[in-house]
Motif scaffolding. Structure first.
Motif, PDB file in Angstrom:
ATOM      1  N   PRO A  53     -38.740  -2.720   5.775  1.00  0.00           N
ATOM      2  CA  PRO A  53     -37.934  -3.396   4.897  1.00  0.00           C
ATOM      3  C   PRO A  53     -39.010  -4.453   3.906  1.00  0.00           C
ATOM      4  CG  PRO A  53     -37.313  -3.771   7.139  1.00  0.00           C
ATOM      5  CD  PRO A  53     -38.289  -2.907   7.366  1.00  0.00           C
ATOM      6  N   PHE A  54     -40.381  -4.844   4.391  1.00  0.00           N
ATOM      7  CA  PHE A  54     -41.118  -5.359   3.373  1.00  0.00           C
ATOM      8  C   PHE A  54     -41.640  -4.459   2.366  1.00  0.00           C
ATOM      9  CE2 PHE A  54     -41.528  -7.463   7.919  1.00  0.00           C
ATOM     10  CZ  PHE A  54     -41.368  -8.650   7.401  1.00  0.00           C
ATOM     11  N   MET A  55     -41.804  -3.288   2.619  1.00  0.00           N
ATOM     12  CA  MET A  55     -42.418  -2.129   1.774  1.00  0.00           C
ATOM     13  C   MET A  55     -41.016  -1.824   0.844  1.00  0.00           C
ATOM     14  SD  MET A  55     -44.012   0.664   4.320  1.00  0.00           S
ATOM     15  CE  MET A  55     -44.499   1.452   3.098  1.00  0.00           C
ATOM     16  N   VAL A  56     -39.710  -1.790   1.093  1.00  0.00           N
ATOM     17  CA  VAL A  56     -38.746  -1.810   0.059  1.00  0.00           C
ATOM     18  C   VAL A  56     -38.773  -2.901  -0.668  1.00  0.00           C
ATOM     19  CG1 VAL A  56     -36.336  -1.382   0.203  1.00  0.00           C
ATOM     20  CG2 VAL A  56     -37.353  -0.188   1.645  1.00  0.00           C
ATOM     21  N   THR A  57     -39.080  -4.097  -0.092  1.00  0.00           N
ATOM     22  CA  THR A  57     -38.915  -5.487  -0.963  1.00  0.00           C
ATOM     23  C   THR A  57     -39.973  -5.269  -1.916  1.00  0.00           C
ATOM     24  OG1 THR A  57     -37.951  -6.595   0.725  1.00  0.00           O
ATOM     25  CG2 THR A  57     -39.072  -7.934  -0.913  1.00  0.00           C
ATOM     26  N   ALA A  58     -41.306  -4.854  -1.585  1.00  0.00           N
ATOM     27  CA  ALA A  58     -42.413  -4.846  -2.641  1.00  0.00           C
ATOM     28  C   ALA A  58     -42.201  -3.851  -3.645  1.00  0.00           C
ATOM     29  CB  ALA A  58     -43.707  -4.282  -1.702  1.00  0.00           C
ATOM     30  N   PHE A  59     -41.634  -2.564  -3.324  1.00  0.00           N
ATOM     31  CA  PHE A  59     -41.616  -1.544  -4.365  1.00  0.00           C
ATOM     32  C   PHE A  59     -40.316  -1.340  -5.032  1.00  0.00           C
ATOM     33  CE2 PHE A  59     -44.338   0.590  -0.870  1.00  0.00           C
ATOM     34  CZ  PHE A  59     -45.341   0.256  -1.696  1.00  0.00           C
ATOM     35  N   ALA A  60     -39.034  -2.083  -4.275  1.00  0.00           N
ATOM     36  CA  ALA A  60     -37.949  -2.096  -5.220  1.00  0.00           C
ATOM     37  C   ALA A  60     -37.439  -3.375  -5.395  1.00  0.00           C
ATOM     38  CB  ALA A  60     -36.943  -1.135  -4.347  1.00  0.00           C
ATOM     39  N   GLY A  61     -37.918  -4.492  -5.062  1.00  0.00           N
ATOM     40  CA  GLY A  61     -37.127  -5.911  -5.251  1.00  0.00           C
ATOM     41  C   GLY A  61     -36.583  -6.352  -4.065  1.00  0.00           C
ATOM     42  N   PRO A  62     -36.348  -7.713  -4.200  1.00  0.00           N
ATOM     43  CA  PRO A  62     -35.701  -8.425  -3.111  1.00  0.00           C
ATOM     44  C   PRO A  62     -34.302  -8.030  -2.601  1.00  0.00           C
ATOM     45  CG  PRO A  62     -35.966  -9.734  -4.799  1.00  0.00           C
ATOM     46  CD  PRO A  62     -36.634  -8.827  -5.170  1.00  0.00           C
ATOM     47  N   GLY A  92     -34.301  -4.846  -0.866  1.00  0.00           N
ATOM     48  CA  GLY A  92     -34.971  -5.043   0.456  1.00  0.00           C
ATOM     49  C   GLY A  92     -34.112  -5.526   1.491  1.00  0.00           C
ATOM     50  N   ALA A  93     -33.386  -6.581   0.952  1.00  0.00           N
ATOM     51  CA  ALA A  93     -32.205  -7.281   1.908  1.00  0.00           C
ATOM     52  C   ALA A  93     -31.233  -6.375   2.267  1.00  0.00           C
ATOM     53  CB  ALA A  93     -31.652  -8.615   1.069  1.00  0.00           C
ATOM     54  N   LEU A  94     -30.671  -5.426   1.279  1.00  0.00           N
ATOM     55  CA  LEU A  94     -29.655  -4.555   1.686  1.00  0.00           C
ATOM     56  C   LEU A  94     -30.436  -3.530   2.675  1.00  0.00           C
ATOM     57  CD1 LEU A  94     -27.183  -2.791   1.395  1.00  0.00           C
ATOM     58  CD2 LEU A  94     -28.214  -1.787  -0.579  1.00  0.00           C
ATOM     59  N   PHE A  95     -31.465  -2.875   2.552  1.00  0.00           N
ATOM     60  CA  PHE A  95     -32.235  -2.255   3.419  1.00  0.00           C
ATOM     61  C   PHE A  95     -32.596  -2.764   4.711  1.00  0.00           C
ATOM     62  CE2 PHE A  95     -36.010  -0.424   5.742  1.00  0.00           C
ATOM     63  CZ  PHE A  95     -35.750   1.001   5.659  1.00  0.00           C
ATOM     64  N   ALA A  96     -32.715  -4.059   5.043  1.00  0.00           N
ATOM     65  CA  ALA A  96     -32.949  -4.625   6.180  1.00  0.00           C
ATOM     66  C   ALA A  96     -31.496  -4.706   6.806  1.00  0.00           C
ATOM     67  CB  ALA A  96     -33.541  -6.025   5.950  1.00  0.00           C
ATOM     68  N   LEU A 148     -20.409  -5.829   5.113  1.00  0.00           N
ATOM     69  CA  LEU A 148     -21.476  -6.362   4.367  1.00  0.00           C
ATOM     70  C   LEU A 148     -20.889  -6.913   3.181  1.00  0.00           C
ATOM     71  CD1 LEU A 148     -24.019  -3.245   4.573  1.00  0.00           C
ATOM     72  CD2 LEU A 148     -24.158  -5.646   5.634  1.00  0.00           C
ATOM     73  N   ARG A 149     -19.803  -6.102   2.587  1.00  0.00           N
ATOM     74  CA  ARG A 149     -19.269  -6.807   1.354  1.00  0.00           C
ATOM     75  C   ARG A 149     -18.431  -8.369   1.471  1.00  0.00           C
ATOM     76  NH1 ARG A 149     -17.805  -1.312   0.012  1.00  0.00           N
ATOM     77  NH2 ARG A 149     -15.837  -1.747   1.313  1.00  0.00           N
ATOM     78  N   LEU A 150     -18.165  -8.433   2.834  1.00  0.00           N
ATOM     79  CA  LEU A 150     -17.543  -9.578   3.122  1.00  0.00           C
ATOM     80  C   LEU A 150     -18.763 -10.774   3.212  1.00  0.00           C
ATOM     81  CD1 LEU A 150     -15.139  -8.661   6.178  1.00  0.00           C
ATOM     82  CD2 LEU A 150     -14.721  -9.478   3.679  1.00  0.00           C
ATOM     83  N   LEU A 151     -19.949 -10.433   3.364  1.00  0.00           N
ATOM     84  CA  LEU A 151     -20.913 -11.088   3.419  1.00  0.00           C
ATOM     85  C   LEU A 151     -21.521 -11.538   2.051  1.00  0.00           C
ATOM     86  CD1 LEU A 151     -23.159  -9.749   6.357  1.00  0.00           C
ATOM     87  CD2 LEU A 151     -22.045 -11.773   6.311  1.00  0.00           C
ATOM     88  N   ASN A 152     -21.461 -10.411   1.100  1.00  0.00           N
ATOM     89  CA  ASN A 152     -21.804 -10.638  -0.192  1.00  0.00           C
ATOM     90  C   ASN A 152     -21.262  -9.590  -1.122  1.00  0.00           C
ATOM     91  OD1 ASN A 152     -23.422 -10.855  -2.758  1.00  0.00           O
ATOM     92  ND2 ASN A 152     -24.856 -11.911  -1.659  1.00  0.00           N
ATOM     93  N   GLY A 182     -34.433   2.984  -4.683  1.00  0.00           N
ATOM     94  CA  GLY A 182     -34.234   1.374  -4.203  1.00  0.00           C
ATOM     95  C   GLY A 182     -33.987   1.530  -2.671  1.00  0.00           C
ATOM     96  N   ALA A 183     -33.045   0.805  -1.988  1.00  0.00           N
ATOM     97  CA  ALA A 183     -33.026   1.083  -0.554  1.00  0.00           C
ATOM     98  C   ALA A 183     -32.287   2.260  -0.134  1.00  0.00           C
ATOM     99  CB  ALA A 183     -31.858   0.032  -0.083  1.00  0.00           C
ATOM    100  N   LEU A 184     -31.857   3.031  -0.855  1.00  0.00           N
ATOM    101  CA  LEU A 184     -31.422   4.325  -0.474  1.00  0.00           C
ATOM    102  C   LEU A 184     -32.625   5.198  -0.370  1.00  0.00           C
ATOM    103  CD1 LEU A 184     -29.337   6.590   0.128  1.00  0.00           C
ATOM    104  CD2 LEU A 184     -29.143   7.091  -2.266  1.00  0.00           C
ATOM    105  N   GLY A 185     -33.484   5.056  -1.256  1.00  0.00           N
ATOM    106  CA  GLY A 185     -34.922   5.990  -1.151  1.00  0.00           C
ATOM    107  C   GLY A 185     -35.736   5.427   0.294  1.00  0.00           C
ATOM    108  N   GLY A 186     -35.656   3.984   0.561  1.00  0.00           N
ATOM    109  CA  GLY A 186     -36.245   3.686   1.692  1.00  0.00           C
ATOM    110  C   GLY A 186     -35.723   4.523   2.879  1.00  0.00           C
ATOM    111  N   ALA A 187     -34.303   4.492   2.840  1.00  0.00           N
ATOM    112  CA  ALA A 187     -33.628   5.278   4.024  1.00  0.00           C
ATOM    113  C   ALA A 187     -33.876   6.758   4.191  1.00  0.00           C
ATOM    114  CB  ALA A 187     -32.184   5.035   3.883  1.00  0.00           C
ATOM    115  N   ILE A 188     -33.984   7.151   2.776  1.00  0.00           N
ATOM    116  CA  ILE A 188     -34.299   8.708   2.965  1.00  0.00           C
ATOM    117  C   ILE A 188     -35.806   9.011   3.431  1.00  0.00           C
ATOM    118  CG2 ILE A 188     -34.869  10.491   1.313  1.00  0.00           C
ATOM    119  CD1 ILE A 188     -32.667   9.547  -0.731  1.00  0.00           C
TER     120      ILE A 188
END
Length: 221
Positions: free
Chosen positions: A28-37, A40-44, A105-109, A173-179
């Motif tokens: 999650p920290f790597m995704v935040t650093a490379f794709a933005g907060p 990163g939040a979605l990935f986490a 997740l949509r209910l959260l945000n 973004g987060a999808l790339g981290g998941a991949i």
């Protein structure tokens, strides 16, 4: 001698777990650093939702370690049973999570609904299903107390993960981290299958090799 073997087992086991869990912890920290907060939040969030599948399957693997260590003659049948159960559990729960988690997740945000949460969770679920092969194989390696190969495979997977994470996160973004997580798990499971096939082939070759004493013995007249 027993203490020395135990110390080797502990060191290699800790190294293996540190490589596998350590990478997921840093992801999650790597995704935040490379794709933005926001990515990163979605990935986490997606990782925390789906990671329970890995934890359940890992717990089943540890039960295999405990029972197969006391009954090594039944280890193979236990491993097959655990693999089938883990794969079915990961598949069924993966479908349910892919359908339900994005709604939660949509209910959260509301923004999560526009950020491709379904795709991220689906990729994580596929990765969990593929990793069941590695989890069962790694449990069998622990039963046999052969952890060097386990550490090597984890090191290779971690190196590939770290290498591909920046470009995938920049592009998706987060999808790339998941991949990237999916690719790392696929490498581990593929390596486990290859190792299993090679080991079995060698074992079969050794069992079919005739005994030298039998070949050299002459029939009694």
């Amino acid at each position: 001698q027993a203490i020395a073997e135990f110390n080797k087992f502990v060191i290699r086991n800790v190294a293996s777990v540190a490589l596998s869990l350590g990478i997921l912890t840093l992801a999650p920290f790597m995704v935040t650093a490379f794709a933005g907060p926001s990515q990163g939040a979605l990935f986490a969030l997606a990782l925390s939702v789906v990671q329970m599948l890995d934890l359940i399957c890992a717990a089943m693997g540890w039960s295999l370690v405990v029972h197969a260590s006391s009954s090594p003659d039944q280890a193979s049948s236990m491993a097959r049973s655990i693999l089938i159960r883990s794969a079915l559990l990961a598949a069924v729960c993966g479908v349910l999570l892919t359908a339900a988690a994005p709604i939660v997740l949509r209910l959260l945000n509301r923004e999560y609904g526009q950020m491709g949460a379904t795709g991220v969770i689906a990729v994580f679920c596929v990765g969990s299903l593929i990793r069941t092969v590695y989890l069962v194989w790694s449990a069998m390696q622990r039963v046999r107390r052969k952890l060097t190969t386990l550490v090597v495979f984890n090191l290779i997977s971690a190196a590939v993960f770290v290498a591909i994470m920046p470009s995938l996160c920049h592009a998706h973004g987060a999808l790339g981290g998941a991949i990237a997580v999916l690719i790392g798990g696929t490498i581990l499971s593929a390596a486990a299958v290859i190792h299993f096939a090679v080991t079995n082939r060698r074992a079969d070759g050794g069992s079919r090799r005739p005994c030298p004493s039998a070949e050299s013995a002459e029939p009694a007249s």
